[in-house]
Design a protein around this motif. Structure first.
Motif, PDB file in Angstrom:
ATOM      1  N   VAL A  58       0.768  -1.251   0.062  1.00  0.00           N
ATOM      2  CA  VAL A  58       0.046  -0.150   0.009  1.00  0.00           C
ATOM      3  C   VAL A  58       0.821   1.136   0.032  1.00  0.00           C
ATOM      4  CG1 VAL A  58      -1.828   1.369   1.344  1.00  0.00           C
ATOM      5  CG2 VAL A  58      -1.930  -1.246   1.169  1.00  0.00           C
ATOM      6  N   ASN A  59       1.929   1.129   0.951  1.00  0.00           N
ATOM      7  CA  ASN A  59       2.715   2.288   1.107  1.00  0.00           C
ATOM      8  C   ASN A  59       4.143   2.190   0.251  1.00  0.00           C
ATOM      9  OD1 ASN A  59       0.846   3.770   2.390  1.00  0.00           O
ATOM     10  ND2 ASN A  59       1.847   2.792   4.092  1.00  0.00           N
TER      11      ASN A  59
ATOM     12  N   LEU B  60      -0.563  17.379   9.483  1.00  0.00           N
ATOM     13  CA  LEU B  60      -0.206  17.961   8.157  1.00  0.00           C
ATOM     14  C   LEU B  60       0.015  16.656   7.071  1.00  0.00           C
ATOM     15  CD1 LEU B  60       2.520  20.419   9.365  1.00  0.00           C
ATOM     16  CD2 LEU B  60       0.410  20.906   8.742  1.00  0.00           C
ATOM     17  N   VAL B  61      -0.996  15.845   7.362  1.00  0.00           N
ATOM     18  CA  VAL B  61      -1.117  14.867   6.344  1.00  0.00           C
ATOM     19  C   VAL B  61      -1.821  15.561   4.970  1.00  0.00           C
ATOM     20  CG1 VAL B  61      -1.863  12.489   5.616  1.00  0.00           C
ATOM     21  CG2 VAL B  61      -0.926  12.861   7.995  1.00  0.00           C
ATOM     22  N   ASN B  62      -1.126  15.264   3.880  1.00  0.00           N
ATOM     23  CA  ASN B  62      -1.640  16.084   2.563  1.00  0.00           C
ATOM     24  C   ASN B  62      -2.433  14.982   1.910  1.00  0.00           C
ATOM     25  OD1 ASN B  62      -2.240  17.445   0.471  1.00  0.00           O
ATOM     26  ND2 ASN B  62      -0.308  18.533   0.527  1.00  0.00           N
TER      27      ASN B  62
ATOM     28  N   GLU C 142      -3.700  28.715  -1.311  1.00  0.00           N
ATOM     29  CA  GLU C 142      -2.850  27.538  -1.144  1.00  0.00           C
ATOM     30  C   GLU C 142      -1.663  27.621  -2.223  1.00  0.00           C
ATOM     31  OE1 GLU C 142      -5.455  25.283   1.152  1.00  0.00           O
ATOM     32  OE2 GLU C 142      -3.670  24.514   0.217  1.00  0.00           O
TER      33      GLU C 142
ATOM     34  N   ASP D  47       5.860  17.271   1.413  1.00  0.00           N
ATOM     35  CA  ASP D  47       5.673  18.652   2.266  1.00  0.00           C
ATOM     36  C   ASP D  47       6.742  18.526   3.445  1.00  0.00           C
ATOM     37  OD1 ASP D  47       2.104  18.706   2.419  1.00  0.00           O
ATOM     38  OD2 ASP D  47       3.489  19.636   1.134  1.00  0.00           O
TER      39      ASP D  47
ATOM     40  N   PRO E  12      -2.216  -0.771   7.064  1.00  0.00           N
ATOM     41  CA  PRO E  12      -2.725   0.569   7.447  1.00  0.00           C
ATOM     42  C   PRO E  12      -4.084   0.867   7.684  1.00  0.00           C
ATOM     43  CG  PRO E  12      -1.954   0.961   5.264  1.00  0.00           C
ATOM     44  CD  PRO E  12      -1.998  -0.262   5.581  1.00  0.00           C
TER      45      PRO E  12
ATOM     46  N   LYS F 109      -6.917  17.205  -3.182  1.00  0.00           N
ATOM     47  CA  LYS F 109      -8.141  17.606  -3.004  1.00  0.00           C
ATOM     48  C   LYS F 109      -9.050  16.558  -2.749  1.00  0.00           C
ATOM     49  CE  LYS F 109     -10.787  20.510  -6.408  1.00  0.00           C
ATOM     50  NZ  LYS F 109     -10.552  21.194  -7.684  1.00  0.00           N
TER      51      LYS F 109
ATOM     52  N   ARG G 261     -10.677  20.137   1.411  1.00  0.00           N
ATOM     53  CA  ARG G 261      -9.518  19.499   2.225  1.00  0.00           C
ATOM     54  C   ARG G 261     -10.017  18.676   3.425  1.00  0.00           C
ATOM     55  NH1 ARG G 261      -6.839  20.470  -1.481  1.00  0.00           N
ATOM     56  NH2 ARG G 261      -5.942  22.480  -1.947  1.00  0.00           N
TER      57      ARG G 261
ATOM     58  N   THR H 112      -0.654   8.266   5.496  1.00  0.00           N
ATOM     59  CA  THR H 112       0.176   8.978   4.461  1.00  0.00           C
ATOM     60  C   THR H 112      -0.514   9.679   3.324  1.00  0.00           C
ATOM     61  OG1 THR H 112      -0.051   6.989   3.044  1.00  0.00           O
ATOM     62  CG2 THR H 112       1.840   6.804   4.732  1.00  0.00           C
TER      63      THR H 112
ATOM     64  N   LEU I   6      -8.502  -3.884   0.868  1.00  0.00           N
ATOM     65  CA  LEU I   6      -7.920  -3.399  -0.494  1.00  0.00           C
ATOM     66  C   LEU I   6      -8.701  -3.973  -1.583  1.00  0.00           C
ATOM     67  CD1 LEU I   6      -4.078  -3.581   0.429  1.00  0.00           C
ATOM     68  CD2 LEU I   6      -5.586  -1.638   0.040  1.00  0.00           C
TER      69      LEU I   6
ATOM     70  N   TYR J 167       3.795  18.513  -6.724  1.00  0.00           N
ATOM     71  CA  TYR J 167       2.835  17.239  -6.242  1.00  0.00           C
ATOM     72  C   TYR J 167       2.475  16.455  -7.744  1.00  0.00           C
ATOM     73  CZ  TYR J 167       1.721  19.710  -2.136  1.00  0.00           C
ATOM     74  OH  TYR J 167       1.724  20.308  -0.704  1.00  0.00           O
TER      75      TYR J 167
ATOM     76  N   GLU K 162      -2.424   8.789   1.023  1.00  0.00           N
ATOM     77  CA  GLU K 162      -2.228   8.317  -0.369  1.00  0.00           C
ATOM     78  C   GLU K 162      -3.680   7.991  -0.919  1.00  0.00           C
ATOM     79  OE1 GLU K 162       0.393   5.149  -0.743  1.00  0.00           O
ATOM     80  OE2 GLU K 162      -0.382   4.280  -2.556  1.00  0.00           O
TER      81      GLU K 162
ATOM     82  N   GLU L 277      -4.531  20.488  -9.249  1.00  0.00           N
ATOM     83  CA  GLU L 277      -5.879  19.599  -9.611  1.00  0.00           C
ATOM     84  C   GLU L 277      -6.798  20.159 -10.131  1.00  0.00           C
ATOM     85  OE1 GLU L 277      -6.369  16.160  -6.395  1.00  0.00           O
ATOM     86  OE2 GLU L 277      -5.641  17.458  -5.190  1.00  0.00           O
TER      87      GLU L 277
ATOM     88  N   ARG M  86       2.331  13.373  -1.397  1.00  0.00           N
ATOM     89  CA  ARG M  86       2.227  14.506  -1.104  1.00  0.00           C
ATOM     90  C   ARG M  86       2.724  14.796   0.308  1.00  0.00           C
ATOM     91  NH1 ARG M  86      -2.411  17.912  -3.509  1.00  0.00           N
ATOM     92  NH2 ARG M  86      -2.449  17.071  -5.644  1.00  0.00           N
ATOM     93  N   THR M  87       2.510  13.960   1.285  1.00  0.00           N
ATOM     94  CA  THR M  87       2.833  14.287   2.695  1.00  0.00           C
ATOM     95  C   THR M  87       4.451  14.311   3.002  1.00  0.00           C
ATOM     96  OG1 THR M  87       0.868  12.975   3.267  1.00  0.00           O
ATOM     97  CG2 THR M  87       2.562  13.604   5.013  1.00  0.00           C
TER      98      THR M  87
ATOM     99  N   ARG N 232      13.418  24.102   4.266  1.00  0.00           N
ATOM    100  CA  ARG N 232      13.385  25.618   4.859  1.00  0.00           C
ATOM    101  C   ARG N 232      13.706  25.712   6.122  1.00  0.00           C
ATOM    102  NH1 ARG N 232       7.364  26.599   5.379  1.00  0.00           N
ATOM    103  NH2 ARG N 232       8.047  28.856   5.849  1.00  0.00           N
TER     104      ARG N 232
END
Lengths: 256, 397
Positions: free
Chosen positions: A14-15, B282-284, A100, A78, B306, B287, B269, B324, B28, A68, B326, A238, A74-75, A85
């Protein structure tokens, strides 16, 4: 930590980042050989920025969401950006047209261009002081009056000089955004170009275009940047959906 | 998978590990299965679904037509083809039915003898399942958007109610009165959730873009407000300081262990928060399109590794990995907007309901039977009808 047994999430992939092989049909692989390298991607994207257009007065700017479009996670992107930074190598700016949309500039580039722009101007001393004192210590995107007066010991007139030189932009009464001098034209061209490229996708039959075909297309006078720059921008923000097909990635307009 | 089985057999692995691996594999593999159906009773969009926690057998659904239906999810027919039948309905012909759309339904957490429903007709009714008559009716001044009863509460039996009013009301089931009011929001309260870890912690989400976390024992106000920038005032414009989202916050969900809180907002978000200190992890997620004017019901998976979160996104359900961000897959099958979804923890199935009046059951793909020899292929093909699904109740016996 020596993990003798595999994680359950790795078994189902999955990851787990698959290295190199196992390309999905048609979709171009990201080309990540090993762990995510945001800095290298940033440098690649910076080459797409047209320096001649602004007579070399602007440092190369990349938008955060363009990253992205290249990396899936994305995480992680970031996190690496915030690491860069913290180390002081990268600066992030609030560009103003979208809550954003953040612009990224390498710190060395920024300093060089700002000082070059200040040659012969009266505000040079203040700007110098600002770049030396504030940038290395503070990672914020905006500053408010208290901070400027007390922590960094700038006077009111010095703050006015900084705004005049373009390093600070007014946010609201008593607070300022960090900004890139002369970046107004950049923002204007970016928005114009983005609209034009999106229009190109919308006008196509079924509102979809193959990414490879879009890259080859002739751009009209509205589009001042390289079309690849705009393509990364609209994918990352997006505004278009990326669909893998047997002939490559397809970009389809998102309806809202 | 075989690795997990042999490790379990040899005692190298904890029994829980095999269970989590199999649950993850099943989640899954979720897809629409033409063998599994849910009776179509609603005529005007399904707004909310709830599956009872004790047995996982009965499901409640509330619709935009005010109708409430109870379904039996268990397959006792012995055949793989099964339609979940409606056991009983509070239909338009009932004297006590809600006049306008039902926004939230929830089973009483400790048994199925009772359930609570709240609706846009400004009432919340506590129903007796046996007689289908309301045992108690609470009246409010504004449309009721949502309500929630704590699933673990032993010391109190409070129902938190979010209405058009800015105050969150707490109603007591034992005494039948509205005993407490939580003041702090400046807009309509779209979603309320009790923590599954501490019975006194409540989270509320509102149109003023803020999410407040309360301890109901404390008289003086909320514990903290979730801040999307984690206190870094420089990142946002000045109006957006101390807000959870840049738009209305309409979805709230705690993870099963109560350690994290998910919120979704109309700024497209979704954010994951640490529920102990209110920090944005801060997990992104990218959209997550969200156009709902009222609450959105999101749900998380249970005991997988997970963990996954299921979010209704337009006319499909998006599945994201929790930590994560995803996007795993988009479950497409509804004809119109999806309003609610609910995860069945024991069978790893997802039920989703939407404006097309359908409730769809997403079931893990059945593993095809192994073919051992060429000669027996025909025989195996012939008896697939009698194949027992790996996760079905018959397989356990």
């Amino acid at each position: 930590m020596n993990r003798k047994r595999a994680l359950i999430s790795d078994t189902f992939k999955v990851n787990k980042r698959r290295v190199g092989n196992e390309k999905q049909f048609g979709a171009v692989s990201n080309g990540e050989a090993g762990p995510l390298d945001v800095k290298a991607t940033l440098q690649d994207l910076m080459t797409l920025f047209p320096r001649k257009l602004f007579n070399d007065a602007l440092p190369q700017i990349v938008l955060k969401h363009q990253l992205y479009s290249i990396h899936n996670d994305r995480t992680q992107v970031d996190r690496q950006l915030s690491d860069l930074r913290e180390q002081g190598e990268l600066l992030m700016f609030q560009l103003g047209f979208d809550a954003e949309a953040f612009g990224l500039v390498f710190a060395a580039d920024y300093k060089a261009k700002v000082l070059a722009g200040e040659e012969g101007r009266g505000t040079r001393g203040t700007v110098d002081k600002f770049l030396e004192k504030v940038l290395p210590s503070c990672n914020d995107l905006s500053f408010n009056k208290d901070k400027m007066l007390k922590e960094f010991l700038f006077t009111d007139s010095e703050i006015t000089q900084l705004v005049k030189s373009g390093v600070l932009t007014v946010r609201d009464a008593g607070s300022w955004w960090l900004s890139i001098p002369n970046s107004g034209r950049f923002t204007k061209y970016l928005i114009q170009g983005r609209k034009a490229v999106l229009g190109m996708v919308k006008k196509s039959k079924y509102n979809e275009v193959l990414k490879a075909e879009l890259e080859e297309r002739q751009t009209n006078s509205q589009v001042k940047f390289q079309i690849k720059y705009h393509i990364h921008d609209i994918i990352g923000a997006e505004l278009v959906e990326c669909i893998p097909t047997t002939s490559g990635t397809l970009l389809r307009c998102v309806d809202y | 998978m075989l690795g997990f089985l042999t490790a379990r057999q040899a005692g190298l692995d904890d029994p829980l590990r095999l269970r989590r691996a199999e649950s993850t594999r099943r989640v899954l593999n979720l897809e629409l299965n033409h063998d599994r159906d849910v009776d179509r009773i609603h005529s005007n969009g399904v707004n909310t679904i709830d599956i009872e926690v004790i047995e996982g057998r009965y499901m409640l659904s509330g619709g935009a037509d005010g109708v409430i239906v109870v379904y039996d999810l268990e397959n006792n027919s012995g055949k793989p083809q099964y339609t979940c039948k409606a056991v009983c309905t509070v239909g338009r012909s009932s004297r006590y039915v809600h006049r306008f759309s039902v926004e939230t339904v929830q089973w009483y957490p400790h048994d199925t003898g009772m359930f609570v429903s709240s609706s846009f007709d400004k009432t919340m009714k506590v129903w007796d399942t046996e007689t289908l008559k309301p045992a108690e009716v609470f009246q409010f001044e504004g449309n009721v958007y949502c309500h929630h009863m704590s699933p673990i509460a032993r010391k109190h039996s409070l129902i938190a109610v979010g209405t058009k009013d800015q105050k969150v009301q707490l109603c007591d089931l034992k005494s039948g009165s509205r005993i407490q009011v939580l003041q702090g929001h400046r807009g309509e309260v779209l979603s309320v959730r009790w923590s599954p870890r501490y019975e006194h912690i409540l989270a509320t989400a509102s149109t003023d873009s803020r999410v407040l976390v309360w301890d109901v024992r404390r008289a003086s106000g909320s514990l903290f407000s979730l801040d999307q920038h984690n206190g870094d005032k420089s990142k946002a414009s000045s109006e957006a300081v101390n807000t959870a989202h840049n738009g209305r916050v309409n979805g709230l969900c705690f993870t099963v262990d109560g350690l994290y809180l998910l919120t979704t907002g109309t700024d497209d978000r979704m954010r994951l928060w640490n529920s102990a200190n209110g920090k944005n992890t801060l997990v992104n997620y990218g959209k997550v399109s969200n156009e709902s004017r009222k609450g959105l019901k999101i749900t998380v998976s249970h005991s997988c590794s997970p963990e996954f979160v299921f979010v209704p996104c337009g006319s499909s359900v998006a599945v994201y990995t929790l930590h994560t961000g995803e996007l795993v897959t988009m479950l497409r099958g509804h004809y119109n907007n999806v309003d609610c979804c609910q995860f069945h923890p024991d069978y790893q199935e997802l039920y989703s309901g939407g404006k097309d009046c359908n409730i769809l059951a997403w079931v893990p793909i059945v593993r095809p039977p192994d073919v051992e020899e060429e000669g027996t292929a025909a025989k195996v093909g012939g008896c697939t009808q009698g194949v027992i699904r790996p996760g079905s109740p018959e397989a356990w016996s």
